[in-house]
Scaffold this motif. Structure first.
Motif, PDB file in Angstrom:
ATOM      1  N   THR A 292       0.881  -1.176   0.000  1.00  0.00           N
ATOM      2  CA  THR A 292       0.000   0.000   0.000  1.00  0.00           C
ATOM      3  C   THR A 292       0.914   1.221   0.000  1.00  0.00           C
ATOM      4  O   THR A 292       1.648   1.444   0.965  1.00  0.00           O
ATOM      5  N   PRO A 293       0.914   1.959  -1.085  1.00  0.00           N
ATOM      6  CA  PRO A 293       1.858   3.073  -1.165  1.00  0.00           C
ATOM      7  C   PRO A 293       1.464   4.225  -0.257  1.00  0.00           C
ATOM      8  O   PRO A 293       0.324   4.302   0.210  1.00  0.00           O
ATOM      9  N   CYS A 294       2.394   5.077  -0.039  1.00  0.00           N
ATOM     10  CA  CYS A 294       2.157   6.258   0.789  1.00  0.00           C
ATOM     11  C   CYS A 294       1.079   7.140   0.154  1.00  0.00           C
ATOM     12  O   CYS A 294       1.197   7.545  -1.006  1.00  0.00           O
ATOM     13  N   GLY A 295       0.002   7.369   0.900  1.00  0.00           N
ATOM     14  CA  GLY A 295      -1.116   8.150   0.382  1.00  0.00           C
ATOM     15  C   GLY A 295      -0.717   9.541  -0.058  1.00  0.00           C
ATOM     16  O   GLY A 295      -1.276  10.085  -1.010  1.00  0.00           O
ATOM     17  N   GLY A 296       0.252  10.102   0.610  1.00  0.00           N
ATOM     18  CA  GLY A 296       0.670  11.462   0.290  1.00  0.00           C
ATOM     19  C   GLY A 296       1.248  11.587  -1.098  1.00  0.00           C
ATOM     20  O   GLY A 296       1.324  12.676  -1.661  1.00  0.00           O
TER      21      GLY A 296
END
Ligand SMILES: Nc1ncnc2c1ncn2[C@@H]1O[C@H](COP(=O)(O)OP(=O)(O)O)[C@@H](O)[C@H]1O
Ligand SMILES: O=C(COP(=O)(O)O)[C@H](O)[C@H](O)COP(=O)(O)O
Length: 332
Positions: A292-296
Motif C-alpha cells: 500500500t503506497p504512501c497516500g501522500g
C-alpha cells in the motif's frame, strides 16, 4: 502460422492496466488472483500454441452488460489491426474480424427470435432459445479450418438476418451467454474466460449501456433484469466453474462511502494445468506480497492503491491471489 502468443492481452489486467495516467485519477481498485502452481512457472502470462493448421478457440462467457464486447474490442486491437465487421456483411453483423482474430457473438445462434421467445415465454438465456447443435458444428468446422455460413441475430429488429461467411482465423473468440454451457463446445476450447461481474456493477453498466445505445427505458431494463435473474442463476453463472480464467469485478472495500460502480475491485483467477496457457505471477513466484503506497504520493485520497499477491481458493481449488488496487475512471 506456427506459434501464437497472447502475452500482452492475457496479462489481463483487462481494461484497467496499471498505467501512470490511471494512477492519477483514483477511481478503481484492482485485485488479481492466479493459481498457486501455475504461478511457479514463469513471470509472464500467456497462451501459446503450435497451430500449424488449426484455429485456436477461446470462449468468453458472461451475462448481458458484463463487458464482453468491450473486452473483445480491447483484446482484438491488442492482437493487431482494427477489428471490424467482415467485408460484405450486413449492417447488423455482430462479428469482429482483426488481423489474426475473429470474434463471433453467440447471440447469432438464437434459435428463437425476440417474438418467438415472447410467445414461448422464455428468455435468451434459456438453452431452449439457442441452437447448440449448430453452434457446435460451426465452431468445430472453423477450428478445423473450414469456413461457415453463420446466422446473424439482428439486435435491432430482434430477428435473424441472412447468414454471413466466416473464414477460419488464427484465433477464434466465441463470446456470449453460453460458450461454456454445452460440453461438446467446451471440448473445442483451448482457453475459456468468464467475466463474473457483481450485480451492483453489472446492473449499472447494463442500465447505462441499454439506455444510451439501445434506446431502452429504465423501467424496461429493470423488468428485463428481473425476468432474467433465475435463468442467469440456472444457466449462465454455473459456467464459471468450467472457466480457466475468471475475472471478478466487485465493489470496492477500500473506500466504504463510495458508490459501488465508481470504485471497483478486480480479482483474477487462473486455473493451473491448462495446456498452452502460462499464467502470471507477480514479482517472485510463490511469494506473498502486500503493498500500500504512501497516500501522500497519490493524487487521490488514501489508500488509493492496494496491491496483494498470495494464496486463495476458488471452487475449492487452491489459487494464489494477486491484488492490485488503483484508481481510474476510464472503462476501456
Ligand atoms: N471494463 C469496464 N470498465 C468499466 N465499464 C465497463 C467495462 N466493460 C464494460 N463496461 C460498461 O458496461 C457496458 C456494457 O458493456 P458491453 O461490453 O457492451 O457488455 P456485453 O457485451 O457483455 O453486453 C459498456 O457500455 C460500458 O459502459
Ligand atoms: O442477453 C442478450 C445478449 O446480448 P448482450 O450481451 O449484447 O446484452 C440479449 O438479450 C439477447 O441476445 C437477445 O437480444 P435482444 O434483447 O436484442 O433481443
Amino acid at each position: 502460422m506456427s506459434v501464437c502468443s497472447l502475452y500482452p492481452a492475457l496479462r489481463v489486467t483487462m481494461p484497467w492496466s496499471c498505467s501512470e495516467s490511471h494512477l492519477g485519477s483514483c477511481r478503481k481498485q484492482l485485485m488479481f488472483c492466479v493459481s498457486r502452481t501455475t504461478a511457479r512457472r514463469r513471470a509472464s502470462t500467456g497462451v501459446s500454441c503450435s497451430a500449424d493448421t488449426r484455429t485456436v478457440v477461446i470462449g468468453l462467457a458472461a451475462d448481458s452488460g458484463c463487458g464482453k464486447s468491450t473486452f473483445m474490442r480491447r483484446l482484438t486491437s491488442a492482437l493487431g489491426g482494427v477489428a471490424e465487421p467482415p467485408r460484405g456483411c450486413g449492417a447488423y453483423s455482430n462479428t469482429l474480424v482483426g488481423d489474426a482474430t475473429t470474434v463471433i457473438c453467440l447471440d447469432d445462434y438464437h434459435a428463437l427470435d425476440r417474438e418467438g421467445r415472447k410467445e414461448k415465454g422464455v428468455t435468451a438465456l434459456d438453452p431452449k432459445a439457442n441452437n447448440f447443435d449448430l453452434m457446435y458444428e460451426q465452431v468445430r468446422a472453423l477450428k478445423s479450418g473450414v469456413a461457415v455460413e453463420k446466422p446473424v441475430y439482428n439486435h435491432v429488429t430482434g430477428r435473424l438476418d441472412p447468414p454471413e461467411l466466416i473464414r477460419p482465423p488464427n484465433i477464434l473468440f466465441i463470446e456470449g451467454l453460453h460458450p461454456l454451457f454445452d460440453p461438446r463446445i467446451r471440448s473445442l476450447l483451448d482457453l475459456s474466460i468468464y467475466l463474473d461481474i457483481s450485480n451492483e456493477v453489472k446492473f449499472a453498466w447494463k442500465i447505462q449501456r441499454d439506455m444510451a445505445e439501445r434506446g431502452e427505458s429504465l423501467e424496461s431494463i429493470k423488468a428485463s433484469i428481473k425476468a432474467r435473474k433465475s435463468d442467469f442463476d440456472m444457466y449462465i453463472d454455473p459456467q464459471k466453474q468450467y472457466a480457466d480464467v475468471i475475472i471478478e469485478v466487485l465493489p470496492t472495500r477500500l473506500i466504504p462511502d463510495k458508490s459501488a460502480t465508481e470504485v471497483l475491485r478486480v480479482r483474477l483467477v487462473m486455473r493451473e494445468g491448462v495446456k498452452h496457457f502460462t499464467p502470471v505471477y507477480l514479482f517472485d513466484e510463490g511469494s506473498t506480497i502486500s503493498w500500500t503506497p504512501c497516500g501522500g504520493k497519490l493524487s487521490c485520497s488514501y489508500p488509493g492503491i492496494r496491491f496483494f499477491y498470495g494464496p486463495d481458493t476458488y471452487f475449492s481449488d487452491e489459487v494464489t491471489s494477486h491484488s492490485k488496487s488503483h484508481s481510474s475512471t476510464s472503462p476501456s
